[in-house]
Design an enzyme around this catalytic site. Structure first.
Site, PDB file in Angstrom:
ATOM      1  N   TYR A  41       0.796  -1.228   0.000  1.00 37.78           N
ATOM      2  CA  TYR A  41       0.000   0.000   0.000  1.00 37.78           C
ATOM      3  C   TYR A  41       0.840   1.296   0.000  1.00 37.78           C
ATOM      4  O   TYR A  41       0.277   2.389  -0.018  1.00 37.78           O
ATOM      5  CB  TYR A  41      -0.948   0.007   1.204  1.00 37.78           C
ATOM      6  CG  TYR A  41      -1.914  -1.155   1.194  1.00 37.78           C
ATOM      7  CD1 TYR A  41      -2.857  -1.282   0.183  1.00 37.78           C
ATOM      8  CD2 TYR A  41      -1.868  -2.144   2.181  1.00 37.78           C
ATOM      9  CE1 TYR A  41      -3.733  -2.354   0.144  1.00 37.78           C
ATOM     10  CE2 TYR A  41      -2.756  -3.220   2.160  1.00 37.78           C
ATOM     11  CZ  TYR A  41      -3.675  -3.310   1.139  1.00 37.78           C
ATOM     12  OH  TYR A  41      -4.550  -4.369   1.107  1.00 37.78           O
TER      13      TYR A  41
ATOM     14  N   HIS B   5      -9.152   1.357  -5.689  1.00 37.72           N
ATOM     15  CA  HIS B   5      -8.264   0.494  -4.903  1.00 37.72           C
ATOM     16  C   HIS B   5      -6.832   0.944  -5.110  1.00 37.72           C
ATOM     17  O   HIS B   5      -6.420   1.218  -6.251  1.00 37.72           O
ATOM     18  CB  HIS B   5      -8.416  -0.970  -5.316  1.00 37.72           C
ATOM     19  CG  HIS B   5      -9.803  -1.472  -5.093  1.00 37.72           C
ATOM     20  ND1 HIS B   5     -10.281  -1.727  -3.837  1.00 37.72           N
ATOM     21  CD2 HIS B   5     -10.820  -1.690  -5.946  1.00 37.72           C
ATOM     22  CE1 HIS B   5     -11.546  -2.093  -3.931  1.00 37.72           C
ATOM     23  NE2 HIS B   5     -11.900  -2.080  -5.200  1.00 37.72           N
TER      24      HIS B   5
HETATM   25  O1  CA2 Z   1      -6.091  -1.897  -2.611  1.00 42.72           O
HETATM   26  C1  CA2 Z   1      -6.979  -1.399  -1.922  1.00 42.72           C
HETATM   27  O2  CA2 Z   1      -7.152  -0.186  -1.823  1.00 42.72           O
HETATM   28  C2  CA2 Z   1      -7.885  -2.306  -1.082  1.00 42.72           C
HETATM   29  O3  CA2 Z   1      -9.199  -1.780  -1.134  1.00 42.72           O
HETATM   30  C3  CA2 Z   1      -7.338  -2.230   0.343  1.00 42.72           C
HETATM   31  C4  CA2 Z   1      -8.049  -3.190   1.297  1.00 42.72           C
HETATM   32  C5  CA2 Z   1      -8.103  -4.599   0.729  1.00 42.72           C
HETATM   33  O4  CA2 Z   1      -8.870  -5.424   1.583  1.00 42.72           O
HETATM   34  C6  CA2 Z   1      -8.692  -4.611  -0.655  1.00 42.72           C
HETATM   35  O5  CA2 Z   1      -8.660  -5.942  -1.132  1.00 42.72           O
HETATM   36  C7  CA2 Z   1      -7.912  -3.722  -1.588  1.00 42.72           C
HETATM   37  C8  CA2 Z   1      -7.314  -3.250   2.616  1.00 42.72           C
HETATM   38  C9  CA2 Z   1      -7.227  -1.957   3.314  1.00 42.72           C
HETATM   39  C10 CA2 Z   1      -6.348  -2.138   4.500  1.00 42.72           C
HETATM   40  O6  CA2 Z   1      -5.257  -1.299   4.341  1.00 42.72           O
HETATM   41  C11 CA2 Z   1      -4.183  -1.496   5.096  1.00 42.72           C
HETATM   42  C12 CA2 Z   1      -3.221  -0.546   4.987  1.00 42.72           C
HETATM   43  C13 CA2 Z   1      -2.072  -0.675   5.702  1.00 42.72           C
HETATM   44  C14 CA2 Z   1      -1.891  -1.764   6.526  1.00 42.72           C
HETATM   45  C15 CA2 Z   1      -2.857  -2.721   6.639  1.00 42.72           C
HETATM   46  C16 CA2 Z   1      -4.011  -2.589   5.915  1.00 42.72           C
END
Ligand code: CA2
Length: 154
Positions: free
Chosen positions: A24, A102
């Site tokens: 991310y 996303h």
């Molecule tokens: O890629 C994306 O933006 C997602 O929507 C992010 C979600 C994931 O479940 C989707 O499949 C794709 C997860 C968000 C959680 O973000 C975090 C960021 C940093 C550390 C842990 C989780």
């Protein structure tokens, strides 16, 4: 009347920049907010920026954006992308356009992320551009909703 967009973020996006930087990136949700405000301002739009870890709250905000006549919603539903009939139904029930964003490319990840309950009811979907996807979504909404430019009369 000032025009505005809602930028809604789902569960765990408050952790952005603190965990899993390989997926991310290192930027925080505050950085995402600043990018959204800057991009929106360039199109004379203001931003209502929110994050929630709760499905029902996201549903409430989708309805609120519609009631308040936002020009659109930029929605990163987080993990609810792959599970939420309630968010699907909320988007289907309103007329405000929703752009699904996303940060990662969900189709290049685990199989369970390949299904989106949001995509069939979204106006458009953006993924894999990192946080720039939010800026692209706002620009897309601004372009979509801009008044047609007048041709000079001859
Ligand atoms: O890629 C994306 O933006 C997602 O929507 C992010 C979600 C994931 O479940 C989707 O499949 C794709 C997860 C968000 C959680 O973000 C975090 C960021 C940093 C550390 C842990 C989780």
């Amino acid at each position: 009347m000032p025009k505005f967009v809602y930028v809604l973020n789902g569960p765990n996006l408050n952790l952005l920049g603190r965990r899993e930087p390989n997926i991310y990136g290192k930027t925080t949700l505050k950085d995402v907010e600043a990018l959204c405000r800057k991009t929106a301002a360039a199109h004379k739009l203001s931003v209502e920026f929110r994050q929630s870890n709760h499905e029902g709250e996201l549903v409430d905000w989708i309805q609120e954006a519609d009631e308040k006549k936002a020009v659109g919603i930029v929605l990163n539903p987080g993990g609810y992308t792959h599970t939420s009939v309630a968010i699907h139904d909320a988007i289907k029930a309103v007329s405000v356009p929703v752009i699904e964003v996303h940060i990662s490319n969900i189709h290049a990840r685990e199989n369970f992320r390949h299904v989106s309950y949001v995509a069939p009811v979204a106006k458009a979907t953006i993924g894999g551009f990192g946080i720039n996807g939010y800026a692209l979504a706002i620009t897309g909404l601004a372009t979509m909703t801009a008044a047609p430019s007048r041709r000079p009369s001859r």
